[in-house]
Design a protein around this motif. Structure first.
Motif, PDB file in Angstrom:
ATOM      1  N   ALA A 333       0.830  -1.210   0.000  1.00 60.01           N
ATOM      2  CA  ALA A 333       0.000   0.000   0.000  1.00 60.01           C
ATOM      3  C   ALA A 333       0.862   1.256   0.000  1.00 60.01           C
ATOM      4  N   ALA A 334       1.964   1.235   0.749  1.00 60.02           N
ATOM      5  CA  ALA A 334       2.833   2.413   0.827  1.00 60.02           C
ATOM      6  C   ALA A 334       3.559   2.643  -0.498  1.00 60.02           C
ATOM      7  N   VAL A 335       4.019   1.568  -1.138  1.00 56.64           N
ATOM      8  CA  VAL A 335       4.677   1.714  -2.437  1.00 56.64           C
ATOM      9  C   VAL A 335       3.661   2.158  -3.484  1.00 56.64           C
ATOM     10  N   ARG A 336       2.452   1.675  -3.383  1.00 59.56           N
ATOM     11  CA  ARG A 336       1.397   2.089  -4.304  1.00 59.56           C
ATOM     12  C   ARG A 336       1.123   3.586  -4.155  1.00 59.56           C
ATOM     13  N   ASP A 337       1.090   4.045  -2.928  1.00 56.01           N
ATOM     14  CA  ASP A 337       0.889   5.470  -2.693  1.00 56.01           C
ATOM     15  C   ASP A 337       2.050   6.298  -3.238  1.00 56.01           C
ATOM     16  N   ILE A 361       7.355   1.160 -20.099  1.00 56.65           N
ATOM     17  CA  ILE A 361       8.277   1.782 -19.156  1.00 56.65           C
ATOM     18  C   ILE A 361       9.698   1.502 -19.617  1.00 56.65           C
ATOM     19  N   ASP A 362      10.656   2.280 -19.072  1.00 55.57           N
ATOM     20  CA  ASP A 362      12.055   2.077 -19.428  1.00 55.57           C
ATOM     21  C   ASP A 362      12.906   1.927 -18.176  1.00 55.57           C
ATOM     22  N   ALA A 363      14.211   1.807 -18.356  1.00 56.53           N
ATOM     23  CA  ALA A 363      15.115   1.573 -17.229  1.00 56.53           C
ATOM     24  C   ALA A 363      15.100   2.727 -16.241  1.00 56.53           C
ATOM     25  N   ASN A 364      14.905   3.938 -16.717  1.00 59.28           N
ATOM     26  CA  ASN A 364      14.849   5.083 -15.814  1.00 59.28           C
ATOM     27  C   ASN A 364      13.651   4.974 -14.881  1.00 59.28           C
ATOM     28  N   GLU A 365      12.516   4.493 -15.409  1.00 53.74           N
ATOM     29  CA  GLU A 365      11.337   4.290 -14.563  1.00 53.74           C
ATOM     30  C   GLU A 365      11.603   3.210 -13.529  1.00 53.74           C
ATOM     31  N   MET A 366      12.361   2.186 -13.899  1.00 54.92           N
ATOM     32  CA  MET A 366      12.703   1.140 -12.931  1.00 54.92           C
ATOM     33  C   MET A 366      13.561   1.717 -11.805  1.00 54.92           C
ATOM     34  N   ARG A 367      14.503   2.593 -12.142  1.00 57.01           N
ATOM     35  CA  ARG A 367      15.330   3.213 -11.102  1.00 57.01           C
ATOM     36  C   ARG A 367      14.481   4.106 -10.196  1.00 57.01           C
ATOM     37  N   ASN A 368      13.503   4.785 -10.783  1.00 56.80           N
ATOM     38  CA  ASN A 368      12.584   5.585  -9.964  1.00 56.80           C
ATOM     39  C   ASN A 368      11.779   4.691  -9.018  1.00 56.80           C
ATOM     40  N   ALA A 369      11.381   3.525  -9.506  1.00 56.81           N
ATOM     41  CA  ALA A 369      10.625   2.590  -8.671  1.00 56.81           C
ATOM     42  C   ALA A 369      11.473   2.094  -7.504  1.00 56.81           C
ATOM     43  N   VAL A 370      12.711   1.763  -7.779  1.00 51.20           N
ATOM     44  CA  VAL A 370      13.614   1.299  -6.713  1.00 51.20           C
ATOM     45  C   VAL A 370      13.797   2.400  -5.664  1.00 51.20           C
ATOM     46  N   ALA A 371      13.948   3.632  -6.118  1.00 54.15           N
ATOM     47  CA  ALA A 371      14.092   4.753  -5.186  1.00 54.15           C
ATOM     48  C   ALA A 371      12.851   4.888  -4.306  1.00 54.15           C
ATOM     49  N   ALA A 372      11.664   4.705  -4.918  1.00 56.89           N
ATOM     50  CA  ALA A 372      10.417   4.773  -4.151  1.00 56.89           C
ATOM     51  C   ALA A 372      10.344   3.647  -3.131  1.00 56.89           C
ATOM     52  N   ILE A 373      10.789   2.459  -3.508  1.00 54.26           N
ATOM     53  CA  ILE A 373      10.809   1.333  -2.572  1.00 54.26           C
ATOM     54  C   ILE A 373      11.743   1.638  -1.410  1.00 54.26           C
ATOM     55  N   GLY A 374      12.920   2.199  -1.698  1.00 54.10           N
ATOM     56  CA  GLY A 374      13.870   2.553  -0.648  1.00 54.10           C
ATOM     57  C   GLY A 374      13.288   3.569   0.317  1.00 54.10           C
ATOM     58  N   ARG A 375      12.618   4.592  -0.197  1.00 55.06           N
ATOM     59  CA  ARG A 375      12.007   5.598   0.673  1.00 55.06           C
ATOM     60  C   ARG A 375      10.889   4.986   1.519  1.00 55.06           C
ATOM     61  N   THR A 376      10.149   4.075   0.916  1.00 53.11           N
ATOM     62  CA  THR A 376       9.055   3.419   1.635  1.00 53.11           C
ATOM     63  C   THR A 376       9.582   2.587   2.795  1.00 53.11           C
ATOM     64  N   LEU A 377      10.621   1.823   2.552  1.00 53.86           N
ATOM     65  CA  LEU A 377      11.201   1.004   3.629  1.00 53.86           C
ATOM     66  C   LEU A 377      11.685   1.884   4.774  1.00 53.86           C
ATOM     67  N   ALA A 378      12.315   2.990   4.454  1.00 49.76           N
ATOM     68  CA  ALA A 378      12.806   3.897   5.500  1.00 49.76           C
ATOM     69  C   ALA A 378      11.638   4.476   6.289  1.00 49.76           C
ATOM     70  N   ALA A 379      10.568   4.849   5.591  1.00 50.68           N
ATOM     71  CA  ALA A 379       9.404   5.429   6.279  1.00 50.68           C
ATOM     72  C   ALA A 379       8.723   4.414   7.175  1.00 50.68           C
ATOM     73  N   LEU A 380       8.739   3.149   6.768  1.00 52.67           N
ATOM     74  CA  LEU A 380       8.105   2.084   7.566  1.00 52.67           C
ATOM     75  C   LEU A 380       9.024   1.541   8.644  1.00 52.67           C
ATOM     76  N   GLY A 381      10.277   1.932   8.600  1.00 47.47           N
ATOM     77  CA  GLY A 381      11.230   1.431   9.585  1.00 47.47           C
ATOM     78  C   GLY A 381      11.578  -0.028   9.394  1.00 47.47           C
ATOM     79  N   VAL A 382      11.607  -0.483   8.141  1.00 47.15           N
ATOM     80  CA  VAL A 382      11.902  -1.885   7.813  1.00 47.15           C
ATOM     81  C   VAL A 382      13.351  -2.013   7.383  1.00 47.15           C
ATOM     82  N   ARG A 383      14.071  -2.909   8.027  1.00 50.10           N
ATOM     83  CA  ARG A 383      15.453  -3.222   7.634  1.00 50.10           C
ATOM     84  C   ARG A 383      15.452  -4.414   6.701  1.00 50.10           C
ATOM     85  N   VAL A 384      16.220  -4.336   5.630  1.00 46.95           N
ATOM     86  CA  VAL A 384      16.284  -5.434   4.676  1.00 46.95           C
ATOM     87  C   VAL A 384      17.369  -6.422   5.071  1.00 46.95           C
ATOM     88  N   ARG A 385      18.522  -5.927   5.420  1.00 47.59           N
ATOM     89  CA  ARG A 385      19.645  -6.817   5.786  1.00 47.59           C
ATOM     90  C   ARG A 385      19.521  -7.263   7.235  1.00 47.59           C
TER      91      ARG A 385
END
Length: 385
Positions: A333-337, A361-385
């Motif tokens: 839901a957060a990534v969707r937002d 979509i192109d590779a630049n859009e994929m990089r934007n998506a990854v950036a959004a995922i990274g911001r979402t994880l930080a906002a949710l306080g989720v650690r990946v490693r």
């Protein structure tokens, strides 16, 4: 500011989707181009000669993408891709047939369920979710079970993103005289498939995948002689591929109400596909998308489920974070937002999620998506490693 995908009033009794919908990182439906969506704004009559000519041009282009030549015909069918899978199996496999189903995922398992409902005998070749079938394993099955008549093979198992070696499978089927029916739902239009090499009797895909059309139409590109020998075999009226083929050949029309807007959108999508450079160019763009996605997600700490040598550049499965703070529904839901729609995992032995690399979509859009995922994880306080 309106939310992504909000519906705003246009006039009394009419609405329009605003132009800030999220990007679909899914294996279909997927994000389509404005030109493809624009093509659906016109209404078509199902008996109109112009519409029927459009259907014929779409079918001709689809067969040409797979290098079908005069030996193959393309038969379109209303509904999702699964409708066409069931139509192909129910029409092309004789009642006394025995179908070998290499099973390394949910869509292979769906073929098994279809065969069970149709009452067709099958032999399942069980595999792990990350294990592609080998031509040697199929040949062993032929040697052990002489009664096998057909192989139903998923080319790209979308539940994990696993690519099965189609050329090798087709070669062994051809050598043993077995009929090969290929579910190429998520590979057709992006990955190499050449029917002129022989070994494949039928290939099935749909409008809303790598062709970047909208959902609503499946199709079967089938060897003409195989199809013509199947008259009266289907247990279904609506899913009788032979009946659809004969009716369209004799009248140029669909048997039942056609998905007119879907066909129009697919015609526009195919025009863009050809202008882009066809299958090779489409596949190259998706490969760059996949590379950008995996590289970016690895930088965030995510690891793909599959090894690179069996990973198709269509959809990538990632291991979910082990952090107790992670919950997929909240994450989704957060990534969707943030503007991107992900896909849940489909594996049963571990928690995963999937990210598609296909669509307009192109590779630049994929990089934007990854950036959004990274911001979402930080906002949710989720650690990946």
């Amino acid at each position: 500011m309106s939310r992504p995908g909000a519906i705003a009033p246009l006039s009394k009794g009419a609405t329009v989707i605003l132009g800030n919908e999220p990007i679909l990182l899914t294996p279909g439906p997927l994000t389509t181009s404005p030109a493809t969506r624009q093509a659906m704004l016109r209404d078509w009559g199902s008996w109109d000669a112009a519409f029927n000519q459009m259907t014929q041009s779409v079918c001709a282009d689809l067969a040409a993408i797979a290098n079908g030549g005069a030996e193959y015909v393309c038969v379109p069918l209303q509904g999702s891709g699964t409708f066409s899978v069931e139509a192909a199996l129910g029409t092309l496999v004789p009642r006394q047939g025995l179908v070998l189903v290499p099973n390394n995922g949910a869509y292979c398992a769906r073929i098994v369920r279809i065969l069970q409902r149709l009452g067709i005998d099958y032999l399942e070749l069980p595999l792990e979710d990350d294990e592609p079938v080998s031509a040697a394993a199929i040949e062993d099955a032929f040697n052990q079970h002489a009664r096998i008549t057909h192989v139903a093979q998923v080319h790209l198992e979308t539940s994990a993103g696993l690519l099965n070696p189609l050329d090798e499978i087709a070669a062994v089927c051809k050598r043993h005289g077995k009929s090969l029916i290929v579910d190429a739902m998520s590979s057709f239009g992006a990955l190499p498939i050449d029917l002129s090499r022989g070994g494949i009797d039928a290939l099935i895909s749909a409008s809303g995948k790598c062709l970047e059309g909208v959902p609503g139409m499946g199709f079967v590109i089938v060897r003409r002689g195989v199809l013509e020998a199947s008259e009266g075999r289907s247990p279904s009226l609506a899913l009788d591929l032979h009946d659809q083929y004969v009716y369209m050949r004799e009248t140029t029309q669909w048997r039942f109400t056609p998905p007119t807007h879907v066909i129009a959108a697919l015609r526009a999508a195919l025009d863009q596909f050809l202008a882009e450079g066809g299958r090779a160019a489409r596949g190259a763009r998706y490969a760059k998308n996949c590379e950008a996605l995996v590289e970016g997600m690895r930088a965030l700490g995510f690891e793909p489920f599959l090894k690179p040598e069996v990973q198709a550049p269509v959809i990538v499965t990632f291991h979910a974070p082990r952090d107790p703070a992670y919950d997929f529904k909240t994450f989704y839901a957060a990534v969707r937002d943030a503007g991107y729609v992900l896909y849940p995992g489909k594996l049963t032995k571990m928690e995963t999620f999937r990210v598609g690399c296909i669509g307009a979509i192109d590779a630049n859009e994929m990089r934007n998506a990854v950036a959004a995922i990274g911001r979402t994880l930080a906002a949710l306080g989720v650690r990946v490693r």
